[in-house]
Write an enzyme that holds these catalytic residues in place. Structure first.
Site, short mmCIF file in Angstrom:
data_model
loop_
_atom_site.label_atom_id
_atom_site.label_comp_id
_atom_site.label_asym_id
_atom_site.label_seq_id
_atom_site.Cartn_x
_atom_site.Cartn_y
_atom_site.Cartn_z
N ARG A 41 0.86 -1.18 0.00
CA ARG A 41 0.00 0.00 0.00
C ARG A 41 0.90 1.23 0.00
NH1 ARG A 41 -2.12 -3.56 3.57
NH2 ARG A 41 -4.24 -4.28 3.10
N LYS A 71 -1.95 -0.42 7.80
CA LYS A 71 -3.41 -0.59 7.84
C LYS A 71 -3.84 -1.78 8.71
CE LYS A 71 -7.48 -1.36 4.97
NZ LYS A 71 -7.99 -1.54 3.62
N HIS A 140 -3.36 2.98 -5.36
CA HIS A 140 -3.66 1.55 -5.17
C HIS A 140 -3.57 0.79 -6.50
CE1 HIS A 140 -4.52 -0.60 -1.57
NE2 HIS A 140 -5.51 -1.30 -2.11
N ARG A 143 -0.43 -1.36 -6.58
CA ARG A 143 -0.58 -2.62 -5.83
C ARG A 143 -1.44 -3.61 -6.62
NH1 ARG A 143 -0.77 -4.67 -0.36
NH2 ARG A 143 -2.83 -5.41 0.29
N HIS A 166 -4.55 -10.85 2.59
CA HIS A 166 -6.01 -10.79 2.59
C HIS A 166 -6.57 -11.95 3.41
CE1 HIS A 166 -6.18 -8.38 -1.43
NE2 HIS A 166 -6.04 -7.59 -0.38
N TYR A 175 -9.20 -7.28 -6.27
CA TYR A 175 -7.92 -6.63 -6.58
C TYR A 175 -7.45 -6.91 -8.00
CZ TYR A 175 -6.21 -4.53 -2.30
OH TYR A 175 -6.00 -3.70 -1.24
#
Length: 192
Positions: A41, A71, A140, A143, A166, A175
Site C-alpha cells: 500500500r 493498515k 492503489h 498494488r 487478505h 484486486y
C-alpha cells in the site's frame, strides 16, 4: 474512496517507466517502480526508510524487506526484485548523503519527511495520464497491477491472497480487476 483499476497493459507500464526516466525525476520513477514491484500500500511505501532496504554495514541492498503493515498491523516480508533494486540504486546514486533513518521518498518541504499520500497520488495520476493510461488510476493501482500481472502469469489465487495478507479470496479477486477482455481470452484459449 473511488475504485481504481490496475494497469493492464505491459506496454503502458514500459511507457510509464520510460517517461519517468526521461523526465529525470528519479524519486518519482523509484516510487512507481517500487509500487509496481512490491504490492505494498502507498502508506507502507511512504514509511520506508533506507535502513529497511539497505544494509549500511555490508553496503548492499537487502534481499528481503520486513515491515509491519500500517493498515492491518500484520507483519509483511517481501523480496526486493531486480527492477525494484535497480530503481533504488538509481535513487541512492542521485542522493548525496543518506542515513539509515532517512525516508526513501523524501518531501522537498522540511527535513526528513516523506512525501504525503496526496502528493503520491498526484505523481501517479499525472504520470499515468502523460502516457495515455485512461483507466481509473490511483496509488492503489500500483498494488493492483502487481496482482493482476501475477495472476496473468499463472500465480494461483491462494498465493496472491497470502501475498496481499487478505483474509479471504473474494477481496483478492476484486484486486485483480478481471475485465471482460480477460474472460474473453479464456474462451479463445480453451477451444474444445
Amino acid at each position: 474512496m473511488e475504485r481504481v483499476e490496475p494497469i493492464r497493459s505491459e506496454k503502458k507500464i514500459k511507457d510509464l517507466k520510460k517517461y519517468l526516466l526521461g523526465s529525470n525525476n528519479i524519486r518519482n520513477y523509484t516510487l512507481i517502480v517500487l509500487g509496481l514491484n512490491s504490492a505494498l500500500r502507498i502508506s507502507d511505501i511512504l514509511e520506508l526508510k533506507w535502513c529497511n532496504i539497505y544494509d549500511f554495514e555490508e553496503r548492499t541492498f537487502k534481499s528481503h524487506v520486513y515491515i509491519k503493515e500500517k493498515k492491518t498491523g500484520k507483519d509483511k516480508k517481501f523480496l526486493l526484485n531486480k527492477n525494484a533494486i535497480d530503481a533504488l540504486k538509481k535513487l541512492k546514486k542521485e542522493l548525496e548523503h543518506i542515513k539509515p533513518a532517512d525516508y526513501i521518498f523524501t518531501s522537498r518541504e522540511g527535513q526528513n519527511k516523506p512525501i504525503t499520500r496526496s502528493m503520491a497520488l498526484k505523481i501517479v495520476k499525472s504520470c499515468c495520464a502523460a502516457v495515455g493510461i485512461k483507466a481509473q488510476i490511483g496509488c492503489h493501482s500500483l498494488r493492483k497491477t502487481f496482482g493482476y500481472h501475477s495472476w496473468k502469469k499463472g500465480v494461483p489465487l491462494p498465493v496472491l491472497m497470502e501475498l496481499y495478507n487478505h483474509s479471504n479470496q473474494s477481496v483478492t479477486k476484486l484486486y485483480l480487476g478481471i475485465s471482460q477482455d480477460d474472460l474473453d481470452e479464456v474462451y479463445r484459449l480453451v477451444e474444445l
